[in-house]
Design a protein around this motif. Structure first.
Motif, short mmCIF file in Angstrom:
data_model
loop_
_atom_site.label_atom_id
_atom_site.label_comp_id
_atom_site.label_asym_id
_atom_site.label_seq_id
_atom_site.Cartn_x
_atom_site.Cartn_y
_atom_site.Cartn_z
N ASP A 142 -1.59 -0.07 0.32
CA ASP A 142 -1.91 0.06 -1.10
C ASP A 142 -2.63 -1.18 -1.63
OD1 ASP A 142 -0.85 2.57 -1.12
OD2 ASP A 142 0.95 2.08 -2.25
N ILE A 143 -2.21 -2.37 -1.18
CA ILE A 143 -2.92 -3.60 -1.58
C ILE A 143 -4.35 -3.57 -1.06
CG2 ILE A 143 -3.05 -6.11 -1.26
CD1 ILE A 143 0.01 -6.17 -1.21
N LEU A 144 -4.51 -3.16 0.20
CA LEU A 144 -5.85 -3.07 0.78
C LEU A 144 -6.71 -2.07 0.01
CD1 LEU A 144 -4.96 -3.17 4.58
CD2 LEU A 144 -6.34 -4.87 3.36
N ASN A 145 -6.12 -0.93 -0.33
CA ASN A 145 -6.84 0.10 -1.07
C ASN A 145 -7.23 -0.40 -2.45
OD1 ASN A 145 -7.95 2.63 -1.56
ND2 ASN A 145 -6.16 3.73 -0.83
N GLU A 146 -6.31 -1.06 -3.12
CA GLU A 146 -6.54 -1.55 -4.48
C GLU A 146 -7.59 -2.65 -4.52
OE1 GLU A 146 -6.41 -2.01 -8.49
OE2 GLU A 146 -5.33 -0.44 -7.37
N ASN A 147 -7.46 -3.63 -3.60
CA ASN A 147 -8.30 -4.83 -3.68
C ASN A 147 -9.54 -4.80 -2.80
OD1 ASN A 147 -6.40 -5.82 -5.42
ND2 ASN A 147 -5.58 -7.37 -4.05
N HIS A 148 -9.51 -3.99 -1.72
CA HIS A 148 -10.62 -4.06 -0.76
C HIS A 148 -11.24 -2.70 -0.44
CE1 HIS A 148 -9.55 -8.25 -0.08
NE2 HIS A 148 -8.29 -7.85 -0.03
N GLY A 149 -10.60 -1.61 -0.87
CA GLY A 149 -11.20 -0.30 -0.69
C GLY A 149 -10.54 0.55 0.38
N LYS A 150 -10.87 1.84 0.34
CA LYS A 150 -10.27 2.85 1.23
C LYS A 150 -10.57 2.58 2.70
CE LYS A 150 -11.93 7.03 0.95
NZ LYS A 150 -12.22 8.41 0.44
N LYS A 151 -11.75 2.05 2.99
CA LYS A 151 -12.14 1.82 4.39
C LYS A 151 -11.20 0.83 5.06
CE LYS A 151 -16.09 0.44 7.25
NZ LYS A 151 -17.50 -0.04 7.25
N ASP A 152 -10.87 -0.26 4.38
CA ASP A 152 -9.96 -1.25 4.96
C ASP A 152 -8.53 -0.71 5.07
OD1 ASP A 152 -11.60 -3.46 5.57
OD2 ASP A 152 -11.70 -4.03 3.48
N ALA A 153 -8.13 0.12 4.13
CA ALA A 153 -6.79 0.73 4.21
C ALA A 153 -6.69 1.64 5.42
CB ALA A 153 -6.50 1.52 2.93
N ARG A 154 -7.75 2.41 5.69
CA ARG A 154 -7.76 3.28 6.87
C ARG A 154 -7.80 2.47 8.16
NH1 ARG A 154 -11.87 8.25 5.23
NH2 ARG A 154 -10.32 9.52 4.11
N ALA A 164 9.82 1.52 -2.43
CA ALA A 164 8.55 1.79 -3.10
C ALA A 164 8.57 1.31 -4.55
CB ALA A 164 8.23 3.29 -3.05
N VAL A 165 9.68 1.53 -5.24
CA VAL A 165 9.81 1.07 -6.63
C VAL A 165 9.79 -0.46 -6.68
CG1 VAL A 165 11.34 0.96 -8.63
CG2 VAL A 165 11.02 3.13 -7.43
N CYS A 166 10.52 -1.09 -5.75
CA CYS A 166 10.64 -2.54 -5.75
C CYS A 166 9.34 -3.26 -5.39
CB CYS A 166 11.74 -2.98 -4.78
SG CYS A 166 13.40 -2.51 -5.30
N ASP A 167 8.41 -2.56 -4.72
CA ASP A 167 7.19 -3.26 -4.30
C ASP A 167 6.14 -3.35 -5.41
OD1 ASP A 167 5.53 -0.96 -4.41
OD2 ASP A 167 5.62 -0.60 -2.26
N THR A 168 6.38 -2.68 -6.56
CA THR A 168 5.39 -2.65 -7.63
C THR A 168 4.98 -4.04 -8.14
OG1 THR A 168 6.18 -0.46 -8.31
CG2 THR A 168 4.82 -1.67 -9.89
N PRO A 169 5.92 -4.95 -8.43
CA PRO A 169 5.50 -6.29 -8.90
C PRO A 169 4.61 -7.01 -7.89
CG PRO A 169 7.86 -5.98 -9.21
CD PRO A 169 7.39 -4.84 -8.38
N PHE A 170 4.81 -6.74 -6.60
CA PHE A 170 4.05 -7.44 -5.56
C PHE A 170 2.60 -6.97 -5.51
CE2 PHE A 170 8.49 -7.82 -4.44
CZ PHE A 170 8.60 -9.16 -4.12
N ILE A 171 2.36 -5.69 -5.76
CA ILE A 171 0.98 -5.21 -5.75
C ILE A 171 0.24 -5.72 -6.99
CG2 ILE A 171 1.40 -2.97 -6.87
CD1 ILE A 171 -0.66 -1.79 -4.88
#
Length: 230
Positions: free
Chosen positions: A70-82, A207-214
């Motif tokens: 999710d961090i990769l998707n948010e900050n760097h795009g779908k390609k890096d997440a895949r 999943a709920v607890c990871d929200t502040p980290f993203i």
């Protein structure tokens, strides 16, 4: 005491992910993916009692990999997440092959590890098969879902929404597929159902607890872009 250790592992897991990102950027997250894949598939062979439920260990480490994509998707795009999902696939297959090949060797007279290795890694092909299918389906769904919500709700204030919706549905898919393939016929049906439910609940909490980290990772990215533009 299990609950205390679980909370400590949760904090360490998220802390390690965010430190890896802080020091090495997306390369640090790519490094974390095989760590999480390998550790989670070893830990999952251990069954524990947690919050009054029967659960498998490894939920925290494995669920943390969704924070990474999710961090990769948010900050760097779908390609890096895949790309991260592909790295996870490769690391699981490599571990399964190498550790099962290690069991072929005849142990020496003074060896003390063979029995433990057999106990840990003999069931590994079935667990890895379950993990590969569950990991592939759930992670690719997570990447697709997160990106879809990001396009529909691009504002930063909606990160919590796209993070939690994508992850929670993906975790449900993962829990059902993995538990069914890995443990069907190994445990009584009622235990299998309990493990599936408890596994999902624990992953949901993670999943709920990871929200502040993203959000923290997103703020670092924005600050870096600001500094680059000066």
């Amino acid at each position: 005491m299990n609950e205390l250790f679980w909370a400590l592992m949760l904090l360490f897991n998220f802390g390690a992910i965010i430190l890896a990102y802080r020091f090495w950027g997306k390369i640090g997250l790519f490094i974390w993916i095989p760590i999480a894949s390998i550790v989670a598939n070893i830990q999952v062979t251990k069954t524990i009692d947690l919050f009054g439920l029967t659960a498998t260990l490894g939920n925290i480490v494995y669920a943390g990999s969704f924070l990474v994509t999710d961090i990769l998707n948010e900050n760097h795009g779908k390609k890096d997440a895949r790309k991260a999902v592909g790295i996870g696939f490769f690391s699981l297959i490599a571990m399964m092959v190498l550790m099962n090949m290690a069991l072929w060797f005849r142990p020496g007279a003074d060896d003390f590890a063979q029995e433990s290795l057999v106990t840990l890694f003999s069931p590994m092909p079935r667990i890895v098969l379950a993990s590969l299918i569950a990991y592939g389906v759930s992670q690719l769904h997570d990447v697709w879902s997160y990106n879809m919500w990001k396009e529909k709700l691009p504002a930063r204030r909606f990160i919590w929404l796209r993070n939690n919706i994508s992850t929670m549905i993906s975790q449900l898919i993962d829990s059902v597929i993995f538990t069914t393939i890995a443990f069907f016929g190994t445990f009584p049906t009622h235990v299998l159902v309990e493990i599936t439910i408890s596994t999902y609940i624990l992953k949901w909490i993670v999943a709920v607890c990871d929200t502040p980290f993203i959000y923290l990772a997103s703020s670092w990215r924005e600050r870096a872009e600001l500094m680059e533009s000066r």
